[in-house]
Write an enzyme that holds these catalytic residues in place. Structure first.
Site, PDB file in Angstrom:
ATOM      1  N   LYS A   1      -9.425 -18.348 -10.884  1.00 24.73           N
ATOM      2  CA  LYS A   1      -9.311 -17.299 -10.228  1.00 24.73           C
ATOM      3  C   LYS A   1     -10.580 -16.542 -10.146  1.00 24.73           C
ATOM      4  O   LYS A   1     -11.290 -16.321 -11.275  1.00 24.73           O
ATOM      5  CB  LYS A   1      -8.248 -16.538 -10.475  1.00 24.73           C
ATOM      6  CG  LYS A   1      -7.939 -15.426  -9.332  1.00 24.73           C
ATOM      7  CD  LYS A   1      -6.630 -14.411  -9.934  1.00 24.73           C
ATOM      8  CE  LYS A   1      -6.701 -13.116  -9.186  1.00 24.73           C
ATOM      9  NZ  LYS A   1      -5.276 -12.612  -9.272  1.00 24.73           N
TER      10      LYS A   1
ATOM     11  N   ASP B   1      -8.429 -11.861 -12.499  1.00 23.99           N
ATOM     12  CA  ASP B   1      -7.468 -11.534 -13.451  1.00 23.99           C
ATOM     13  C   ASP B   1      -6.471 -12.569 -13.722  1.00 23.99           C
ATOM     14  O   ASP B   1      -5.226 -12.271 -13.537  1.00 23.99           O
ATOM     15  CB  ASP B   1      -6.878 -10.144 -13.160  1.00 23.99           C
ATOM     16  CG  ASP B   1      -6.310 -10.057 -11.936  1.00 23.99           C
ATOM     17  OD1 ASP B   1      -6.593 -10.786 -10.781  1.00 23.99           O
ATOM     18  OD2 ASP B   1      -5.118  -9.498 -11.517  1.00 23.99           O
ATOM     19  N   CYS B   2      -6.791 -13.820 -13.901  1.00 20.69           N
ATOM     20  CA  CYS B   2      -5.677 -14.940 -14.392  1.00 20.69           C
ATOM     21  C   CYS B   2      -5.616 -15.216 -15.545  1.00 20.69           C
ATOM     22  O   CYS B   2      -6.412 -15.858 -16.326  1.00 20.69           O
ATOM     23  CB  CYS B   2      -6.012 -15.974 -13.188  1.00 20.69           C
ATOM     24  SG  CYS B   2      -4.777 -17.437 -13.718  1.00 20.69           S
TER      25      CYS B   2
ATOM     26  N   TRP C   1      -1.991  -6.006 -10.661  1.00 17.01           N
ATOM     27  CA  TRP C   1      -0.735  -5.793 -11.144  1.00 17.01           C
ATOM     28  C   TRP C   1      -0.081  -4.685 -10.030  1.00 17.01           C
ATOM     29  O   TRP C   1       1.229  -4.685  -9.872  1.00 17.01           O
ATOM     30  CB  TRP C   1      -0.465  -5.018 -12.400  1.00 17.01           C
ATOM     31  CG  TRP C   1      -0.620  -6.284 -13.468  1.00 17.01           C
ATOM     32  CD1 TRP C   1      -1.661  -6.801 -14.329  1.00 17.01           C
ATOM     33  CD2 TRP C   1       0.540  -7.261 -13.452  1.00 17.01           C
ATOM     34  NE1 TRP C   1      -1.184  -7.970 -14.918  1.00 17.01           N
ATOM     35  CE2 TRP C   1       0.194  -8.210 -14.584  1.00 17.01           C
ATOM     36  CE3 TRP C   1       1.720  -7.654 -13.020  1.00 17.01           C
ATOM     37  CZ2 TRP C   1       0.762  -9.393 -14.779  1.00 17.01           C
ATOM     38  CZ3 TRP C   1       2.473  -8.748 -13.264  1.00 17.01           C
ATOM     39  CH2 TRP C   1       1.889  -9.726 -14.342  1.00 17.01           C
TER      40      TRP C   1
ATOM     41  N   LYS D   1       0.702  -6.898  -7.180  1.00 12.69           N
ATOM     42  CA  LYS D   1       1.752  -7.812  -7.468  1.00 12.69           C
ATOM     43  C   LYS D   1       3.148  -6.938  -7.235  1.00 12.69           C
ATOM     44  O   LYS D   1       4.129  -7.477  -6.762  1.00 12.69           O
ATOM     45  CB  LYS D   1       1.858  -8.396  -8.698  1.00 12.69           C
ATOM     46  CG  LYS D   1       1.251  -9.905  -8.756  1.00 12.69           C
ATOM     47  CD  LYS D   1       1.255 -10.221 -10.114  1.00 12.69           C
ATOM     48  CE  LYS D   1       0.108 -11.251 -10.235  1.00 12.69           C
ATOM     49  NZ  LYS D   1      -1.163 -10.904 -10.891  1.00 12.69           N
TER      50      LYS D   1
HETATM   51  N1  LIG Z   1       2.037 -22.576 -14.755  1.00  9.38           N
HETATM   52  C1  LIG Z   1       0.840 -22.274 -14.222  1.00  9.38           C
HETATM   53  C2  LIG Z   1       0.752 -20.860 -13.627  1.00  9.38           C
HETATM   54  C3  LIG Z   1      -0.579 -20.713 -12.992  1.00  9.38           C
HETATM   55  C4  LIG Z   1      -0.429 -19.306 -12.038  1.00  9.38           C
HETATM   56  O1  LIG Z   1       0.660 -18.792 -11.764  1.00  9.38           O
HETATM   57  N2  LIG Z   1      -1.450 -19.168 -11.448  1.00  9.38           N
HETATM   58  C5  LIG Z   1      -1.675 -18.138 -10.264  1.00  9.38           C
HETATM   59  C6  LIG Z   1      -2.895 -17.227 -10.572  1.00  9.38           C
HETATM   60  S1  LIG Z   1      -2.988 -16.263 -11.877  1.00  9.38           S
HETATM   61  C7  LIG Z   1      -1.779 -18.869  -9.013  1.00  9.38           C
HETATM   62  O2  LIG Z   1      -2.222 -19.522  -8.759  1.00  9.38           O
HETATM   63  N3  LIG Z   1      -1.101 -17.994  -7.959  1.00  9.38           N
HETATM   64  C8  LIG Z   1      -1.017 -18.457  -6.453  1.00  9.38           C
HETATM   65  C9  LIG Z   1       0.163 -19.307  -6.306  1.00  9.38           C
HETATM   66  O3  LIG Z   1       1.152 -19.318  -6.935  1.00  9.38           O
HETATM   67  O4  LIG Z   1       0.443 -19.269  -5.030  1.00  9.38           O
HETATM   68  C10 LIG Z   1      -0.189 -22.401 -15.502  1.00  9.38           C
HETATM   69  O5  LIG Z   1       0.075 -22.184 -16.692  1.00  9.38           O
HETATM   70  O6  LIG Z   1      -1.270 -22.836 -15.221  1.00  9.38           O
END
Ligand SMILES: N[C@@H](CCC(=O)N[C@@H](CS)C(=O)NCC(=O)O)C(=O)O
Length: 229
Positions: free
Chosen positions: A17, A27-28, A219, A222
């Site tokens: 990210k 911030d990932c 946050w 979100k």
């Molecule tokens: N279980 C995954 C979770 C990854 C995740 O939630 N990434 C978020 C960014 S922090 C994402 O890509 N979000 C976009 C979406 O879910 O559409 C891991 O551990 O890699």
């Protein structure tokens, strides 16, 4: 100085990210965990920044239908990897020279930290105190484990796989809870500030740094999205 040699040939294209326009990491905590793992293991990789709200459709084709960051292309084999929970054990097997430990073989510490944090952020009215206690209980588990380790990390003098996961998560928990709930860490959890300070001094953390402001903004956005869905 990073232990990844600047001249070493990258072994992975790691998509994380960030802002491709600004050239800054985002911030990932999952991207952060994966980068810390490669950095601590001394595995050279290319960091490729992707906007979380604009992940290309082709990602689904190479990541078993998932469209999430982080994911990686193994340059030597053309193999695609995705999901930090799957990538970290894979890297541990593939690069045993510097062991961080397979997450499933290390003591479980703070395994429910993120769900407890999310529960606290979303808590309303009367459930506030119960959710706060659930979060504090996870943080206490981490604090107690730190008190018993040779420190400053759970892994001792050097971070292990648990640390690579919990360091980024704690950054989010402390900044996110303060931003959304005005909450600060109880002083009895006295090992956690020093733990994060120890992380901040490591080259791996410096190479994967993103600002507090991104975590605060992340946050806030979100929570707004969750409230309106
Ligand atoms: N279980 C995954 C979770 C990854 C995740 O939630 N990434 C978020 C960014 S922090 C994402 O890509 N979000 C976009 C979406 O879910 O559409 C891991 O551990 O890699």
């Amino acid at each position: 100085m990073s232990i990844v040699s600047p001249n070493a040939k990258p072994l992975y294209d790691l998509y994380v990210k960030g802002s491709p326009e600004k050239g800054e990491l985002g911030d990932c905590p999952f991207s952060h965990r994966t980068m810390l793992t490669l950095e601590e293991k001394g595995v050279p990789y290319n960091k490729l920044l992707l906007d979380e709200s604009n992940i290309p459709e082709w990602v689904k084709d190479v990541c078993e239908g998932q469209k999430q960051i982080p994911f990686a292309l193994e340059l030597e084999t053309g193999k695609w990897l995705h999901d930090s929970d799957k990538m970290i054990p894979y890297f541990e097997e593939k690069f045993p020279q510097k062991k961080l430990g397979r997450p499933d073989e290390l003591p479980s510490v703070g395994g429910s930290l993120f769900p407890a944090f999310m529960g606290f952020l979303q808590a309303q009215g009367g459930e506030q105190s119960e959710k706060e206690q659930a979060l504090v209980s996870q943080l206490r588990e981490i604090n107690d484990a730190l008190a018993q380790s040779d420190g400053p990390f759970l892994g001792g003098k050097e971070p292990d796989s648990n640390d690579c996961k919990l360091g980024p998560q704690l950054k989010h928990v402390l900044i996110g809870s303060k931003t959304i709930k005005g909450w600060t860490l109880p002083s009895e959890l006295d090992k956690i500030p020093g733990y994060l300070a120890a992380w901040e001094k490591r080259p791996s953390w410096e190479n994967t740094y993103y600002t507090e402001k991104y975590v605060q903004d992340g946050w806030q956005v979100k929570m707004q999205k969750m409230a309106s869905s």
